[in-house]
Design a protein around this motif. Sequence first.
Motif, mmCIF file in Angstrom:
data_model
loop_
_atom_site.group_PDB
_atom_site.id
_atom_site.type_symbol
_atom_site.label_atom_id
_atom_site.label_comp_id
_atom_site.label_asym_id
_atom_site.label_seq_id
_atom_site.Cartn_x
_atom_site.Cartn_y
_atom_site.Cartn_z
ATOM 1 N N PHE A 46 0.832 -1.201 0.000
ATOM 2 C CA PHE A 46 0.000 0.000 0.000
ATOM 3 C C PHE A 46 0.868 1.252 0.000
ATOM 4 C CE2 PHE A 46 -3.369 2.726 2.180
ATOM 5 C CZ PHE A 46 -4.115 2.891 1.030
ATOM 6 N N ALA A 47 1.970 1.244 0.740
ATOM 7 C CA ALA A 47 2.881 2.397 0.746
ATOM 8 C C ALA A 47 3.458 2.632 -0.649
ATOM 9 C CB ALA A 47 4.002 2.180 1.760
ATOM 10 N N LEU A 48 3.820 1.564 -1.326
ATOM 11 C CA LEU A 48 4.325 1.698 -2.704
ATOM 12 C C LEU A 48 3.236 2.264 -3.609
ATOM 13 C CD1 LEU A 48 6.276 -1.665 -2.968
ATOM 14 C CD2 LEU A 48 7.271 0.630 -2.883
ATOM 15 N N TYR A 49 2.033 1.727 -3.493
ATOM 16 C CA TYR A 49 0.907 2.223 -4.283
ATOM 17 C C TYR A 49 0.689 3.719 -4.033
ATOM 18 C CZ TYR A 49 -3.882 3.115 -5.729
ATOM 19 O OH TYR A 49 -5.000 3.661 -6.304
ATOM 20 N N LEU A 50 0.672 4.105 -2.769
ATOM 21 C CA LEU A 50 0.430 5.508 -2.420
ATOM 22 C C LEU A 50 1.528 6.424 -2.945
ATOM 23 C CD1 LEU A 50 -0.853 4.971 1.214
ATOM 24 C CD2 LEU A 50 -2.221 5.778 -0.734
ATOM 25 N N ALA A 51 2.760 5.953 -2.919
ATOM 26 C CA ALA A 51 3.866 6.764 -3.438
ATOM 27 C C ALA A 51 3.651 7.071 -4.918
ATOM 28 C CB ALA A 51 5.195 6.045 -3.222
ATOM 29 N N TYR A 52 3.171 6.095 -5.664
ATOM 30 C CA TYR A 52 2.854 6.333 -7.080
ATOM 31 C C TYR A 52 1.607 7.204 -7.225
ATOM 32 C CZ TYR A 52 6.256 2.794 -8.464
ATOM 33 O OH TYR A 52 7.409 2.091 -8.673
ATOM 34 N N LEU A 53 0.606 6.937 -6.411
ATOM 35 C CA LEU A 53 -0.651 7.687 -6.498
ATOM 36 C C LEU A 53 -0.426 9.173 -6.237
ATOM 37 C CD1 LEU A 53 -3.777 7.521 -6.793
ATOM 38 C CD2 LEU A 53 -3.854 7.261 -4.295
ATOM 39 N N PHE A 54 0.416 9.480 -5.264
ATOM 40 C CA PHE A 54 0.648 10.874 -4.891
ATOM 41 C C PHE A 54 1.726 11.529 -5.752
ATOM 42 C CE2 PHE A 54 -1.944 9.765 -1.353
ATOM 43 C CZ PHE A 54 -2.544 10.949 -0.986
ATOM 44 N N ASN A 55 2.076 10.895 -6.842
ATOM 45 C CA ASN A 55 3.044 11.439 -7.781
ATOM 46 C C ASN A 55 2.352 12.205 -8.904
ATOM 47 O OD1 ASN A 55 5.654 11.859 -8.669
ATOM 48 N ND2 ASN A 55 5.651 10.054 -9.976
ATOM 49 N N SER A 56 1.044 12.371 -8.801
ATOM 50 C CA SER A 56 0.281 12.998 -9.880
ATOM 51 C C SER A 56 -0.669 14.054 -9.318
ATOM 52 C CB SER A 56 -0.484 11.924 -10.652
ATOM 53 O OG SER A 56 -1.344 11.238 -9.777
ATOM 54 N N ALA A 57 -1.548 14.533 -10.161
ATOM 55 C CA ALA A 57 -2.441 15.646 -9.806
ATOM 56 C C ALA A 57 -3.537 15.238 -8.822
ATOM 57 C CB ALA A 57 -3.070 16.193 -11.083
ATOM 58 N N ASN A 58 -4.383 16.206 -8.480
ATOM 59 C CA ASN A 58 -5.524 16.016 -7.580
ATOM 60 C C ASN A 58 -5.103 15.553 -6.186
ATOM 61 O OD1 ASN A 58 -7.281 16.728 -9.682
ATOM 62 N ND2 ASN A 58 -7.358 14.611 -10.395
ATOM 63 N N GLN A 59 -4.101 16.209 -5.635
ATOM 64 C CA GLN A 59 -3.569 15.825 -4.330
ATOM 65 C C GLN A 59 -4.607 15.953 -3.211
ATOM 66 O OE1 GLN A 59 -0.512 14.464 -3.913
ATOM 67 N NE2 GLN A 59 -0.272 14.609 -6.123
ATOM 68 N N LYS A 60 -5.428 17.006 -3.233
ATOM 69 C CA LYS A 60 -6.382 17.222 -2.148
ATOM 70 C C LYS A 60 -7.356 16.048 -2.036
ATOM 71 C CE LYS A 60 -9.722 20.437 -0.250
ATOM 72 N NZ LYS A 60 -10.465 21.676 -0.413
ATOM 73 N N ARG A 61 -7.931 15.645 -3.145
ATOM 74 C CA ARG A 61 -8.878 14.521 -3.146
ATOM 75 C C ARG A 61 -8.195 13.240 -2.651
ATOM 76 N NH1 ARG A 61 -13.584 13.175 -6.401
ATOM 77 N NH2 ARG A 61 -13.801 10.932 -6.439
ATOM 78 N N LYS A 62 -6.976 13.000 -3.083
ATOM 79 C CA LYS A 62 -6.233 11.802 -2.682
ATOM 80 C C LYS A 62 -5.902 11.837 -1.195
ATOM 81 C CE LYS A 62 -4.448 11.186 -7.310
ATOM 82 N NZ LYS A 62 -3.299 11.333 -8.194
ATOM 83 N N ARG A 63 -5.561 13.018 -0.687
ATOM 84 C CA ARG A 63 -5.289 13.140 0.755
ATOM 85 C C ARG A 63 -6.544 12.828 1.563
ATOM 86 N NH1 ARG A 63 -1.613 17.344 -0.635
ATOM 87 N NH2 ARG A 63 -3.264 18.903 -0.657
ATOM 88 N N ILE A 64 -7.676 13.289 1.085
ATOM 89 C CA ILE A 64 -8.944 13.022 1.782
ATOM 90 C C ILE A 64 -9.236 11.519 1.766
ATOM 91 C CG2 ILE A 64 -11.449 13.346 1.653
ATOM 92 C CD1 ILE A 64 -10.809 16.248 0.667
ATOM 93 N N LEU A 65 -9.099 10.898 0.613
ATOM 94 C CA LEU A 65 -9.351 9.452 0.508
ATOM 95 C C LEU A 65 -8.386 8.662 1.391
ATOM 96 C CD1 LEU A 65 -10.011 9.154 -3.324
ATOM 97 C CD2 LEU A 65 -11.690 8.915 -1.477
ATOM 98 N N PHE A 66 -7.106 9.041 1.366
ATOM 99 C CA PHE A 66 -6.130 8.350 2.209
ATOM 100 C C PHE A 66 -6.477 8.529 3.686
ATOM 101 C CE2 PHE A 66 -2.321 8.533 4.863
ATOM 102 C CZ PHE A 66 -1.949 7.196 4.777
ATOM 103 N N SER A 67 -6.854 9.739 4.076
ATOM 104 C CA SER A 67 -7.200 10.005 5.483
ATOM 105 C C SER A 67 -8.402 9.176 5.924
ATOM 106 C CB SER A 67 -7.487 11.494 5.688
ATOM 107 O OG SER A 67 -6.348 12.255 5.392
ATOM 108 N N ILE A 68 -9.411 9.104 5.084
ATOM 109 C CA ILE A 68 -10.585 8.284 5.411
ATOM 110 C C ILE A 68 -10.172 6.825 5.540
ATOM 111 C CG2 ILE A 68 -12.807 7.434 4.537
ATOM 112 C CD1 ILE A 68 -13.126 10.247 3.215
ATOM 113 N N GLN A 69 -9.342 6.346 4.613
ATOM 114 C CA GLN A 69 -8.860 4.967 4.669
ATOM 115 C C GLN A 69 -8.128 4.708 5.979
ATOM 116 O OE1 GLN A 69 -5.717 2.235 4.904
ATOM 117 N NE2 GLN A 69 -5.308 4.368 4.503
ATOM 118 N N TRP A 70 -7.260 5.651 6.368
ATOM 119 C CA TRP A 70 -6.446 5.486 7.581
ATOM 120 C C TRP A 70 -7.351 5.437 8.813
ATOM 121 C CZ3 TRP A 70 -4.779 7.654 12.174
ATOM 122 C CH2 TRP A 70 -3.557 7.211 12.648
#
Length: 151
Positions: A58-82
């Motif tokens: 999951f950490a590897l996946y997230l590192a790739y996911l956060f390498n692109s646009a739409n950071q705010k939405r991804k941060r929200i999704l990651f926070s909810i997941q956590w």
Amino acid sequence: MIKRIIFFLFINFIGLGLGSIFTSDAVSSDWYQELNKAPWSPPGWVFGVAWTTIMICFALYLAYLFNSANQKRKRILFSIQWILNVGWSPLFFYFHAVTAALICILALTLLIAYLFFNYWKELRIKTLLLIPYFAWLIIATSLNAYILFYN
């Protein structure tokens, strides 16, 4: 990229550590020992191996996911997941709120499925890093549901 991987490993393993606070002693408690558990429940050692593998992938996946646009939405999704991931352990093991724990893990499973399908076009083959997490959540959800329905 390496900094992102280390960051997400750190955050993910903090979550696992917090969850283990509620899990470690509770597994040997009378409440948990007396529950009617699913016949397909894995032995205890499998949980540590599974979660370690899941959080690395999951950490590897997230590192790739956060390498692109739409950071705010991804941060929200990651926070909810956590929050859902960390929140399941106290719901189940501390509060014995089996129904609330099932709702929590169902929401987590749906969120991981959403990440898989929503970001497939962006990440392609890297999305397969979510498969261990998703597979384990399906198993864990079935174990939680079994306990709810048979106790």
